[in-house]
Design a protein around this motif. Structure first.
Motif, PDB file in Angstrom:
ATOM      1  N   HIS A 185       7.196  -0.188  -9.512  1.00  0.00           N
ATOM      2  CA  HIS A 185       5.842  -0.416 -10.010  1.00  0.00           C
ATOM      3  C   HIS A 185       5.755  -0.195 -11.510  1.00  0.00           C
ATOM      4  N   LEU A 186       4.998  -1.076 -12.168  1.00  0.00           N
ATOM      5  CA  LEU A 186       4.799  -0.976 -13.615  1.00  0.00           C
ATOM      6  C   LEU A 186       3.332  -1.253 -13.912  1.00  0.00           C
ATOM      7  N   TRP A 187       2.542  -0.176 -14.021  1.00  0.00           N
ATOM      8  CA  TRP A 187       1.115  -0.314 -14.288  1.00  0.00           C
ATOM      9  C   TRP A 187       0.693   0.705 -15.344  1.00  0.00           C
ATOM     10  N   HIS A 188      -0.181   0.267 -16.234  1.00  0.00           N
ATOM     11  CA  HIS A 188      -0.683   1.210 -17.247  1.00  0.00           C
ATOM     12  C   HIS A 188      -1.459   2.353 -16.610  1.00  0.00           C
ATOM     13  N   GLY A 189      -2.104   2.081 -15.461  1.00  0.00           N
ATOM     14  CA  GLY A 189      -2.869   3.132 -14.793  1.00  0.00           C
ATOM     15  C   GLY A 189      -1.995   4.280 -14.314  1.00  0.00           C
ATOM     16  N   LEU A 190      -0.737   3.987 -13.949  1.00  0.00           N
ATOM     17  CA  LEU A 190       0.172   5.057 -13.533  1.00  0.00           C
ATOM     18  C   LEU A 190       0.417   6.034 -14.675  1.00  0.00           C
ATOM     19  N   GLU A 191       0.641   5.504 -15.870  1.00  0.00           N
ATOM     20  CA  GLU A 191       0.879   6.364 -17.032  1.00  0.00           C
ATOM     21  C   GLU A 191      -0.384   7.125 -17.421  1.00  0.00           C
ATOM     22  N   TYR A 192      -1.536   6.470 -17.253  1.00  0.00           N
ATOM     23  CA  TYR A 192      -2.782   7.159 -17.580  1.00  0.00           C
ATOM     24  C   TYR A 192      -2.987   8.362 -16.662  1.00  0.00           C
ATOM     25  N   VAL A 193      -2.760   8.174 -15.356  1.00  0.00           N
ATOM     26  CA  VAL A 193      -2.915   9.280 -14.408  1.00  0.00           C
ATOM     27  C   VAL A 193      -1.909  10.382 -14.719  1.00  0.00           C
ATOM     28  N   ARG A 194      -0.677  10.002 -15.052  1.00  0.00           N
ATOM     29  CA  ARG A 194       0.310  11.018 -15.423  1.00  0.00           C
ATOM     30  C   ARG A 194      -0.179  11.820 -16.638  1.00  0.00           C
ATOM     31  N   ASP A 223       8.213   8.485  -7.782  1.00  0.00           N
ATOM     32  CA  ASP A 223       8.717   7.651  -6.687  1.00  0.00           C
ATOM     33  C   ASP A 223       8.176   6.226  -6.787  1.00  0.00           C
ATOM     34  N   THR A 224       6.897   6.115  -7.156  1.00  0.00           N
ATOM     35  CA  THR A 224       6.266   4.796  -7.262  1.00  0.00           C
ATOM     36  C   THR A 224       6.924   3.965  -8.356  1.00  0.00           C
ATOM     37  N   GLU A 225       7.189   4.591  -9.498  1.00  0.00           N
ATOM     38  CA  GLU A 225       7.842   3.859 -10.579  1.00  0.00           C
ATOM     39  C   GLU A 225       9.300   3.552 -10.241  1.00  0.00           C
ATOM     40  N   TYR A 267       0.831  -1.200   0.000  1.00  0.00           N
ATOM     41  CA  TYR A 267       0.000   0.000   0.000  1.00  0.00           C
ATOM     42  C   TYR A 267       0.872   1.259   0.000  1.00  0.00           C
ATOM     43  N   ALA A 268       2.044   1.157   0.627  1.00  0.00           N
ATOM     44  CA  ALA A 268       2.950   2.309   0.695  1.00  0.00           C
ATOM     45  C   ALA A 268       3.747   2.487  -0.593  1.00  0.00           C
ATOM     46  N   GLY A 269       3.514   1.620  -1.572  1.00  0.00           N
ATOM     47  CA  GLY A 269       4.230   1.734  -2.837  1.00  0.00           C
ATOM     48  C   GLY A 269       5.659   1.240  -2.759  1.00  0.00           C
ATOM     49  N   ARG A 270       5.906   0.238  -1.925  1.00  0.00           N
ATOM     50  CA  ARG A 270       7.257  -0.300  -1.738  1.00  0.00           C
ATOM     51  C   ARG A 270       7.237  -1.804  -2.038  1.00  0.00           C
TER      52      ARG A 270
END
Length: 705
Positions: free
Chosen positions: A630-639, A624-626, A385-388
């Protein structure tokens, strides 16, 4: 000798445990441990100690068979094989009898290496009608907990010990499966108001007994027997105890046996993980507390059961939090060093996105009991949950050494590995969870997420359907399945899933309500959406995250004034939005970001500087998450949405392209997202949208075929 003869009558046939117990020990009441010991002695005498058996083979869950050939000499064809087998066996046993006796005489002095490891196997209930099953289970659990408090002693998790003994009962294989050198085995029997407990320690190297003892107690005094057993076990393994460790062994959760029985019943019901069983678990724990108001462990058990209601009984988090906090506080007021209480509170803090608090609680629980695999499992979830994710994976490796057959361990590893983009390994972890417990839904849900992460919508839907077949009450799984159907251009099927989720959740479950409302976005059907958003009930939403989700929907539907009303209501009790609206990694997977919505609404009302602050926080969090893996398509979408709101069109398009390459398939959301209003006229944007749409159409066509 009698056992060898039974195995040879006839050779090659599988002989069940019950059959061998009856024939080898006629007229005597003995447990299965006697059979395991005799099998181990025969194997040692015959030199049958390699992984590939040459004489005696264990047939899992069935029994044993003699696989060595038994034949008659050619010059005496009329002789019977039986006396030959007996005579040959006698010669073998006579030849090794001196060694066996020597080994028995030295068994009591065997010691462990520098890092001793032991597993507490489920104690058998040998009472008439199995009337002491609850006590036997409780004794197993308390012995596991008591020994786990001994510094320097590794204790296998009870989940793995319970599952292992159901599949494989030969000590040597159990030791390899659980990663331990010794097994603590035992049985419980009652007669005329007294309880007789037999216990022994067996070496997994050769199956020989290291220590054993019997304990007779009155029924009311039996609850403390685990302390006596634990002390003698520790003594037999030559472990020196400090005064602090000695105090930990003497710990007794309650002096009232009936209260402890109720606590065990509550634990058993909670592990069923369905609404009806959870209600019974809460009732049992409550009854236990009524009998012994100083029973701290029962308060911790109650907190765990109440927290489980959030996951499996659809109880709102705000209501769950009030119940859990009260139970945990009561437990810690009685026993400030109760690790189970800190572990229970940590789960709540994790769901509240207070990951620092959750990690601190779990580190304290582990310091008190370093052998509790469940605590490490919860710590791994808090790291997730903390992105680690790398720290989470390292923590799960520690669980594997303590409780390797814990189903949820492999589910959590599956989730973490997919977060790291290691999809093949994630699939293997989920498959392992399926092997351990095919009937639970979580590994199927995690497998669906693994395919969703790769843009494989059809197979993701199939996994979700299987998960729901096992847990139809899970509104989170059903709501996500609805979103997957939207990605596949099947709004009718999506609507069906949303309707069923809402029927289960109720009218004031705002999370499922707002997820279902995205169906209107997919259909560009804004009139009924605005009617809902303007209704009295929806305007009474009191959760900041959900209020901002409603504000996002209002902007998408074209009512900026209504969106501002939702924003203002969300900010009434949120003076520190970066902390209270911290991006949730799980929701970001689906392209949801409440802090991004707040920035959008701030820009609409002309507060560009405030919006910029929120957007900078999100972009830094994404980086920081990447960086953490972390590798998620949702991260790029939010960016892409944040960059588009800032006017960085080229950066937004690159991020969106990257999202599509990684598997982003929610074309319907891309098409209506207010963040992309200015980009919609760009041909590059339209090409990306067409690419997502054509993928969805192709998926729909393949699904139909």
């Amino acid at each position: 000798m009698r056992l060898l003869c039974c195995l040879a009558d006839p050779p090659g046939d599988v002989h069940t445990t019950d059959e061998l117990l009856t024939k080898v020990w006629p007229g005597l009441v003995v447990g299965q441990n006697s059979l395991y010991q005799a099998i181990a002695q025969l194997r040692r005498a015959l030199g049958d100690l390699e992984d590939r058996a040459r004489y005696i083979e264990t047939v899992p869950r069935k029994g044993y068979r003699l696989i060595a050939p038994v034949t008659s000499p050619p010059r005496a064809p009329t002789w019977n094989w039986r006396p030959l087998a007996i005579g040959g066996a006698a010669l073998v046993l006579v030849a090794v009898s001196g060694w066996v006796v020597s080994r028995w005489q030295s068994a009591g002095t065997a010691t462990l290496g520098p890092n001793p490891a032991i597993a507490v196997m489920p104690f058998l209930d040998l009472s008439a009608g199995a009337q002491e099953q609850i006590f036997a289970e409780g004794l197993t659990e308390e012995l596991t907990n008591t020994l786990a408090r001994v510094p320097g002693l590794k204790v296998a998790g009870r989940t793995s010990s319970r599952r292992a003994v159901a599949d494989e009962q030969e000590p040597r294989k159990l030791g390899k499966l659980l990663g331990v050198a010794y097994l603590l085995q035992g049985s419980v029997r009652t007669s005329e108001g007294r309880v007789r407990v037999s216990a022994r320690v067996v070496s997994t190297t050769d199956g020989f007994q290291v220590w054993s003892n019997n304990y007779d107690r009155s029924r009311t005094g039996a609850i403390g027997v685990q302390t006596d057993i634990a002390r003698e076990v520790v003594g037999s393994l030559k472990i020196r105890l400090s005064s602090d460790a000695s105090g930990r062994i003497d710990f007794a959760p309650t002096s009232k046996l009936n209260a402890y029985d109720l606590y065990l019943l509550g634990r058993h019901q909670q592990l069923q993980r369905n609404p009806e069983a959870l209600a019974r678990a809460i009732e049992y724990h409550t009854q236990a507390i009524a009998i012994d108001p100083r029973f701290a462990l029962a308060y911790a058990g109650l907190a765990d059961a109440q927290m489980a209601g959030y996951y499996y009984a659809n109880r709102p988090l705000v209501d769950t939090a009030a119940l859990v906090e009260k139970s945990v506080n009561a437990a810690l007021a009685i026993d400030p060093e109760l690790p189970e209480a800190y572990a229970a509170r940590a789960v709540l803090r994790t769901e509240q996105w207070n990951t620092d608090g959750a990690i601190a609680d779990l580190q304290r629980a582990i310091a008190i009991n370093p052998n509790a695999g469940e605590f490490y499992l919860r710590l791994g979830a808090a790291y997730e949950y903390a992105g680690r994710p790398r720290e989470a994976l390292h923590t799960y490796d520690q669980v594997r050494s303590l409780d390797p057959l814990h189903t949820q361990l492999h589910v959590r590893r599956c989730l973490t590995l997919q977060n790291l983009g290691r999809y093949a390994e994630a699939s293997q972890a989920c498959n392992r969870a399926f092997e351990l417990q095919p009937d639970v839904p979580n590994h199927l849900w995690a497998s669906g997420l693994n395919d969703f992460a790769q843009g494989k919508t059809t197979s993701a839907i199939a996994f979700y359907q299987q998960a729901l077949a096992r847990a139809p009450q899970r509104i989170d799984i059903r709501s996500e399945l609805g979103l997957l159907y939207l990605n596949q251009r099947e709004p009718g099927l999506a609507a069906s899933q949303f309707e069923q989720a809402l029927a289960t959740a109720g009218p004031r479950a705002w999370g499922p309500q707002l997820t279902a409302a995205r169906l209107y976005l997919a259909r560009s059907d804004f009139t009924p959406l605005l009617e809902k958003l303007r209704s009295k009930d929806w305007l009474a939403i009191d959760d900041a995250r959900q209020l901002l989700n409603a504000g996002f929907l209002a902007v998408a539907a074209g009512d900026a004034g209504l969106a501002e009303r939702y924003r203002a209501q969300a900010m009434v009790s949120n003076q520190t939005p970066h902390e209270s609206l911290y991006p949730g990694l799980y929701s970001v997977r689906w392209g949801t970001c409440e802090l991004c919505y707040l920035a959008m609404l701030e820009r609409l009302r002309g507060a560009a500087d405030v919006a910029q602050s929120h957007e900078s926080f999100v972009l830094a969090w994404l980086a920081d998450t990447e960086k953490a893996g972390h590798l998620w398509h949702g991260l790029e979408y939010v960016r892409a949405t944040v960059l588009a709101q800032q006017g960085n069109d080229s950066g937004a398009l690159r991020a969106l392209q990257r999202a599509v390459q990684l598997g982003w398939r929610s074309y319907w959301l891309t098409d209506v997202d207010p963040a992309f209003i200015r980009l919609r006229k760009r041909p590059e944007f339209q090409r990306l949208l067409s690419q997502q749409d054509s993928t969805a159409r192709g998926t729909q066509s393949r699904s139909a075929r």
